[in-house]
Enzyme design. Structure first.
Site, PDB file in Angstrom:
ATOM      1  CG  LEU A  92     -80.091  44.229  87.516  1.00 33.55           C
ATOM      2  CD1 LEU A  92     -78.790  44.429  86.749  1.00 33.55           C
ATOM      3  CD2 LEU A  92     -79.659  44.997  88.813  1.00 33.55           C
ATOM      4  CG  ASP A  93     -85.047  49.716  87.795  1.00 30.12           C
ATOM      5  OD1 ASP A  93     -85.701  48.706  88.329  1.00 30.12           O
ATOM      6  OD2 ASP A  93     -84.436  50.773  88.293  1.00 30.12           O
ATOM      7  NE  ARG A  94     -87.263  49.902  79.352  1.00 33.78           N
ATOM      8  CZ  ARG A  94     -87.097  50.663  78.360  1.00 33.78           C
ATOM      9  NH1 ARG A  94     -86.068  50.217  77.363  1.00 33.78           N
ATOM     10  NH2 ARG A  94     -87.276  52.210  78.458  1.00 33.78           N
ATOM     11  CB  THR A  96     -80.164  49.296  86.159  1.00 39.11           C
ATOM     12  OG1 THR A  96     -80.931  50.156  86.709  1.00 39.11           O
ATOM     13  CG2 THR A  96     -79.094  48.983  86.774  1.00 39.11           C
ATOM     14  NE  ARG A 192     -84.695  55.050  88.621  1.00 42.11           N
ATOM     15  CZ  ARG A 192     -85.548  54.722  87.843  1.00 42.11           C
ATOM     16  NH1 ARG A 192     -85.706  53.444  87.479  1.00 42.11           N
ATOM     17  NH2 ARG A 192     -86.331  55.456  86.980  1.00 42.11           N
TER      18      ARG A 192
END
Length: 243
Positions: A92-94, A96, A192
């Site tokens: 996951l993105d940092r 998120t 996104r």
């Protein structure tokens, strides 16, 4: 006026280096908006809010899989430092938050799980708060191209990889909408970029045109693979924005 990192250092009783690091990691906000420039000039009366990094909580664990509730501002790869016997199945993105899965590297389950992801058989459901009023369900299938030069950024492009996102509005509050996002593919920054492409960027996603906020309002709510299904409740920060 004074440099932001110097003022933060004074408020938190830390070094200038530590203050810069907190700002660079996106952990500092002013009046509910994330502070992005450590050397920006601010009033000496500025009050900073510093996010505290939370330890990931275990949702479920057995011999095959470890499901964690990832806090925002934690890199996916750093989760293995908390659980050294486990490795990431996906990421996951940092910023998120939400459900993320770890497995035992090289196990039979690992091999089968990777095949499920490649075959797009894994159910992945997210919650997001977006700018603007979204009143109808939207299916987005625009291809995504990712460029990595120091950091990753994606865009809609004809020569990009196939991407599929189903967006369903859940609740409207002012000029913001809480949405459910179900993805079949897993392109970098997919949700996104797709939401930005329909003029509804995620709240806090300044990289793709969203309004400034204390964090990226994107949460991995549910994931299902084989007979496993895990979920993480909507964060309190979301509830404070959508009322």
């Amino acid at each position: 006026m004074e440099k932001a990192y110097k003022l933060l250092a004074l408020q938190e009783h830390i070094s200038h280096k530590e203050a810069k690091s907190l700002i660079d990691k996106g952990l500092v906000s002013v009046n509910g908006k994330r502070l992005n420039i450590a050397r920006g000039n601010l009033s000496p009366k500025t009050i900073f809010t510093v996010e505290k990094i939370q330890k990931p909580q275990i949702i479920f664990q057995d011999s095959n899989i470890l499901a964690l509730d990832k806090p925002p501002f934690v890199e996916s790869y750093d989760l293995c430092k908390f659980f050294p016997e486990w490795n990431l199945l996906h990421r996951l993105d940092r910023e998120t938050s939400g459900v993320i899965l770890l497995i035992k590297e090289g196990s039979d389950f690992h091999t089968k799980a990777k095949m499920e992801f490649r075959a797009q058989k894994v159910y992945k459901e997210y919650l997001a708060i977006v700018n603007g009023i979204l009143s109808e369900e939207v299916e987005i299938t625009k291809p995504i191209l990712t460029i990595k030069k120091g950091f990753a950024k994606s865009k809609i492009a004809k020569d990009g990889l196939p991407a599929h996102t189903l967006i369903t509005p859940l609740q409207v509050s002012g000029k913001k909408t809480l949405v459910q996002a179900i993805i079949k593919t897993g392109r970098t920054h997919q949700i996104r970029v797709h939401l930005s492409s329909i003029s509804h960027p995620i709240f806090g996603d300044v990289l793709y045109g969203g309004s400034p906020s204390s964090r990226l309002m994107l949460h991995a709510h549910k994931i299902a693979i084989f007979d496993y299904e895990f979920s993480s409740p909507m964060p309190k920060t979301f509830q404070g924005i959508i009322q």
